[in-house]
Design an enzyme around this catalytic site. Structure first.
Site, PDB file in Angstrom:
ATOM      1  N   ASN A 307      -4.698  64.297  -0.060  1.00 60.05           N
ATOM      2  CA  ASN A 307      -4.016  64.480  -1.344  1.00 60.05           C
ATOM      3  C   ASN A 307      -4.468  63.378  -2.309  1.00 60.05           C
ATOM      4  O   ASN A 307      -3.683  62.531  -2.742  1.00 60.05           O
ATOM      5  CB  ASN A 307      -2.497  64.444  -1.148  1.00 60.05           C
ATOM      6  N   HIS A 338       9.282  61.228  -1.461  1.00 59.55           N
ATOM      7  CA  HIS A 338       9.346  62.478  -0.703  1.00 59.55           C
ATOM      8  C   HIS A 338      10.776  62.883  -0.362  1.00 59.55           C
ATOM      9  O   HIS A 338      11.001  64.036   0.015  1.00 59.55           O
ATOM     10  CB  HIS A 338       8.536  62.363   0.593  1.00 59.55           C
TER      11      HIS A 338
END
Length: 435
Positions: A307, A338
């Protein structure tokens, strides 16, 4: 397998696919110069609002409100203050929404709404754009509009000044996914003329389609293999290693497929590599550097390539800001961003330790392993070990309950990160000799 089935539903991909015709239409109208600049901003903003309402339903307000508030902060605060307040507000809002998910999952013991999960994912991407833009203003890369709401201009002029920022925060190709696009690149792409359209871009979308088709075929094969065997609940001894590796492989293939789709949507709208590149700006990147991710024997390189746009954003936002233990701070913030689920806290802490151990192990090896046969053997061994550690971390991060996390930690798979932790402890004492 319950959490695996939930992961593979992927309603986001359906909405991303539905947005393709509008992305191609926007790109075509820009190339033909059929749009004024303000009309282009409004098209992207209206598309983002429509996509949010279709994908999130009433939860879309949880995205509209912080985007509007961030725009007001950007237009009203000076360059010295805008980043601090924009960061605190956006992370505070996102944390409250994540706490709502925690309440649903852990207190009420209910499965959260799919639309709410899509909203949280979109909020995380919105946080990237808000903080990236505020950092650009703070560092002088983007001219702020702090005087836009203080002078005696008319309301329409105020709205025109705020429109590019609001459109950037909600533009539909990046609302539900995609690599982070800087505001400079966004603005340059919106304002481009028909002369800025590389011919090579025509072949990008078919190539992305072939990549996705290949990944989906691999997912079917792995899913059949995994379904035919035992899961982590029923596996025995060394069989758990294969279960962990194959399950993590399904996760990785799913991520790769989503990233390629997101990248293709941005490219279809005209925000791909080669469009709107500023002289001093870092090149556009794709989040799915599959070859490097699957062949590297270094966990640190995997971390930088996994990512990629998010890795660069975390490096800029946290790691490069100084302070003690920047690596640990970066992974701790990533766990916060997250959502601070138990598996995420454990997984990102483990990931930080593995990266630190990776630096020491490979530095030590480069000093003492000289012959090429030993180097080849060392690379093969560390590749296998790194891939298993990455699979372990991935399953820990994706675990949605303490019971799933306990199954993973109580299996033979825990041997792999423990080996790196022991080497980190032993080699850490000799770190001064490496330096």
């Amino acid at each position: 397998m319950d959490w695996l089935q939930l992961f593979f539903l992927h309603p986001v991909s359906l909405y991303q696919g539905a947005a393709f015709p509008f992305a191609l239409l926007f790109n075509y109208l820009c190339i033909m110069d059929s749009f004024s600049i303000h009309a282009r901003y409004l098209f992207l903003l209206a598309g983002g609002a429509a996509l949010a309402l279709a994908a999130m339903g009433p939860f879309a307000m949880l995205v509209f409100i912080p985007a509007l508030c961030a725009t007001v902060l950007i237009c009203s605060l000076g360059p010295q203050d805008v980043h601090r307040w924009a960061f605190l507000f956006q992370m505070g809002w996102q944390t409250l929404c994540h706490l709502g998910l925690h309440y649903t999952e852990y207190y009420l013991q209910e499965r959260p709404s799919v639309r709410f999960c899509i909203t949280l994912s979109s909020l995380m991407l919105l946080t990237q754009r808000v903080t990236s833009l505020s950092l650009d203003i703070c560092e002088g890369k983007v001219e702020g509009a702090s005087r836009g709401l203080r002078d005696r201009s008319s309301l329409s002029e105020h709205l025109c000044k705020a429109l590019p920022y609001f459109s950037y925060l909600l533009f539909f190709p990046a609302l539900l996914g995609g690599p982070l696009c800087s505001f400079q690149k966004f603005q340059a792409c919106v304002q481009r003329s028909r002369n800025l359209c590389p011919r090579r871009s025509v072949w990008v979308l078919p190539w992305r389609g072939l990549q996705m088709l290949g990944l989906e075929c691999l997912k079917v094969i792995l899913r059949i293999t995994l379904t035919a065997g035992a899961g982590l609940t029923h596996c025995q001894q060394l069989q758990c290693i294969f279960v962990m590796w194959s399950t993590a492989g399904l996760f990785k293939l799913t991520y790769y497929s989503c990233w390629i789709l997101d990248d293709a949507l941005l490219h279809a709208a005209g925000f791909g590599p080669g469009f709107g590149q500023s002289p001093g700006e870092e090149g556009s990147i794709s989040d799915a550097d599959i070859w490097t991710l699957e062949t590297t024997h270094r966990i640190s390189l995997f971390t930088r390539k996994w990512n990629q746009s998010t890795a660069r954003w975390l490096r800029r936002l946290v790691f490069q800001q100084g302070g003690a233990w920047p690596l640990l701070q970066t992974f701790a913030f990533s766990a916060w961003w997250h959502g601070l689920h138990p598996g995420q806290v454990f997984g990102f802490l483990c990931w930080a330790l593995m990266v630190e151990a990776d630096y020491l192990i490979h530095t030590f090896a480069s000093l003492f392993i000289r012959s090429w046969p030993m180097r080849l053997f060392y690379r093969a061994l560390t590749w296998a070990h790194a891939q298993l550690i990455i699979a372990y971390i991935m399953l820990a991060v994706e675990a949605r309950s303490l019971s799933s996390l306990w199954l993973l930690c109580n299996s033979y798979n825990s041997v792999f990160p423990v080996v790196y932790c022991i080497l980190l402890f032993l080699l850490g004492k000799r770190k001064h000799t490496f330096n």
